[in-house]
Design a protein around this motif. Structure first.
Motif, short mmCIF file in Angstrom:
data_model
loop_
_atom_site.label_atom_id
_atom_site.label_comp_id
_atom_site.label_asym_id
_atom_site.label_seq_id
_atom_site.Cartn_x
_atom_site.Cartn_y
_atom_site.Cartn_z
N GLN A 149 18.48 -34.44 24.22
CA GLN A 149 19.72 -34.44 23.46
C GLN A 149 19.93 -35.78 22.77
N LEU A 200 27.28 -32.34 21.66
CA LEU A 200 27.25 -30.96 21.16
C LEU A 200 28.46 -30.71 20.26
N TYR A 241 22.61 -26.66 21.26
CA TYR A 241 21.56 -26.48 22.26
C TYR A 241 21.19 -25.02 22.34
N ASP A 243 26.72 -29.64 34.86
CA ASP A 243 26.97 -29.89 33.43
C ASP A 243 26.93 -28.63 32.57
N GLU A 288 31.08 -31.18 27.79
CA GLU A 288 31.54 -31.12 26.41
C GLU A 288 32.26 -29.82 26.10
N LYS A 328 32.89 -23.00 27.96
CA LYS A 328 31.74 -23.78 27.51
C LYS A 328 31.94 -24.26 26.07
N ASN A 329 31.31 -25.36 25.74
CA ASN A 329 31.24 -25.82 24.36
C ASN A 329 30.60 -24.71 23.52
N TRP A 356 28.71 -24.75 21.12
CA TRP A 356 27.33 -24.99 20.70
C TRP A 356 26.40 -25.27 21.88
N ASN A 357 26.83 -24.95 23.08
CA ASN A 357 26.02 -25.15 24.28
C ASN A 357 25.42 -23.81 24.72
N TYR A 414 17.23 -28.85 21.23
CA TYR A 414 18.44 -29.16 20.48
C TYR A 414 18.14 -29.12 18.99
#
Length: 264
Positions: free
Chosen positions: A39, A43, A59, A112, A116, A166-167, A169-170, A196
Motif C-alpha cells: 500500500q 484508501l 485495494y 485492520d 480507514e 468498511k472503506n 475502496w477496501n 493496490y
C-alpha cells in the motif's frame, strides 16, 4: 476506558501521505497505470488532473480485475452492524480514541478489516456520531479494539448501538449484474488479487458496453437493467440505480465506449 489522545496507543496508525494529489504538478509514486503489492496511499485518496479525470486509491481483495470494467464496494459484514454495546458501552467515554466494542461474532473480523473505514452510532446514547477508523484488531470472539482518528465526542452506554462499515475502496470487486453496492470506479489496467491500484471515478473513461445494449451520445449510463456481463455499462433507465456518467463516444455491445464519469 479506552486510551485518550494523551495516552500511549496499543494500535499503531499507519503513516501514509495525506491530501489530494494534483497529477499535473505532482506525479504520484504509483501511477494510474501501475499496481502495487504494498500500500502506497490511504484508501480512497484522490488523484486529480485538470482535464477532469479523477481517481481513487483502492485495494483489490477479491478476484482479478480487468481493465475498463466498473467495480463496486464490498458487502458489509452483518456481524458488525447494529451492535448493542451491552458490555463495552459503559467503558467508552468522551476523549477516548482507542476503544473496545462489542460485536456478534468477531471471527468475521480480521485485523485492520475496518482500517480507514467508519463507525457510527445508530441509536441511543451518542446517536448520530460518526468516526473514522484508523486501525482495528480482533480481541475475543465477541470484542474488537478500534483506534479512531478523532476522540469520542459523547459518552456511550449499555444501550448504544453502533455499526462498523468498511472503506468503500477496501476490497473492491467487479460490479455485479444486479447492483448490490455503490460503484467505486474503473481500473485502466488489469489488477491482480491483493494488489493496490487507482480506479477512475470522473472524466473521460473507457468502459465496456454490455452485450446487446444500445447507448446514445449524451445519454446517461450505468448498470444495465438486464446486464449480461458484470462491470459493463448500458443505458440507464431505472431511477433506483446510480448513474455512472454520460456517453461521449458510442460503441456496440462487447466493445469499449468513452464515458464521462461522474462518480466523484
Amino acid at each position: 476506558m479506552g486510551t485518550t489522545s494523551e495516552g500511549v496507543f496499543i494500535l499503531t496508525p499507519p503513516s501514509y501521505p495525506r491530501g489530494i494529489i494534483l497529477g499535473d504538478t505532482s506525479k504520484p509514486s504509483q501511477t494510474e497505470f501501475e499496481q502495487s503489492l504494498t500500500q502506497q496511499y490511504r484508501l480512497g485518496r484522490q488523484l486529480v488532473y485538470d482535464d477532469g479525470r479523477k481517481f481513487r486509491y483502492a485495494y483489490n481483495g477479491g478476484i482479478a480485475l480487468a481493465k475498463a470494467y466498473m467495480t463496486q464496494s464490498p458487502a458489509g459484514v452483518t456481524n458488525c452492524q447494529a451492535e448493542t454495546q451491552t458490555t463495552s458501552g459503559a467503558n467508552v467515554n468522551i476523549g477516548d480514541q482507542e476503544i473496545i466494542v462489542d460485536v456478534t461474532n468477531a471471527s468475521a473480523i480480521t485485523d485492520d478489516l475496518y482500517a480507514e473505514g467508519w463507525l457510527h452510532v445508530d441509536s441511543s446514547t451518542g446517536i448520530g456520531d460518526g468516526y473514522k477508523i484508523i486501525s482495528c484488531q480482533l480481541l475475543t470472539t465477541i470484542t474488537a479494539r478500534l483506534l479512531l482518528e478523532t476522540p469520542i465526542r459523547t459518552d456511550w452506554s449499555a444501550t448504544s448501538v453502533i455499526t462498523l462499515t468498511k472503506n468503500r475502496w477496501n476490497g473492491v470487486l467487479v460490479s455485479v449484474t444486479t447492483a448490490t453496492q455503490t460503484p467505486t470506479g474503473v481500473p485502466l489496467i488489469a489488477v491482480s488479487v491483493n494488489y493496490y491500484c487507482w480506479l477512475q471515478t470522473a472524466g473521460p473513461c473507457p468502459i465496456y458496453v454490455d452485450n446487446g445494449d444500445t447507448i446514445v451520445i449524451g445519454n446517461n449510463v450505468g448498470t444495465p437493467g438486464t446486464a449480461a456481463a458484470a462491470g459493463t455499462c448500458g443505458t440507464q433507465t431505472a431511477g433506483t440505480l446510480p448513474i455512472w456518467g454520460q456517453v461521449m463516444y458510442v460503441a456496440a455491445g462487447d466493445a469499449v465506449a468513452l464515458i464521462d464519469l461522474h462518480l466523484d
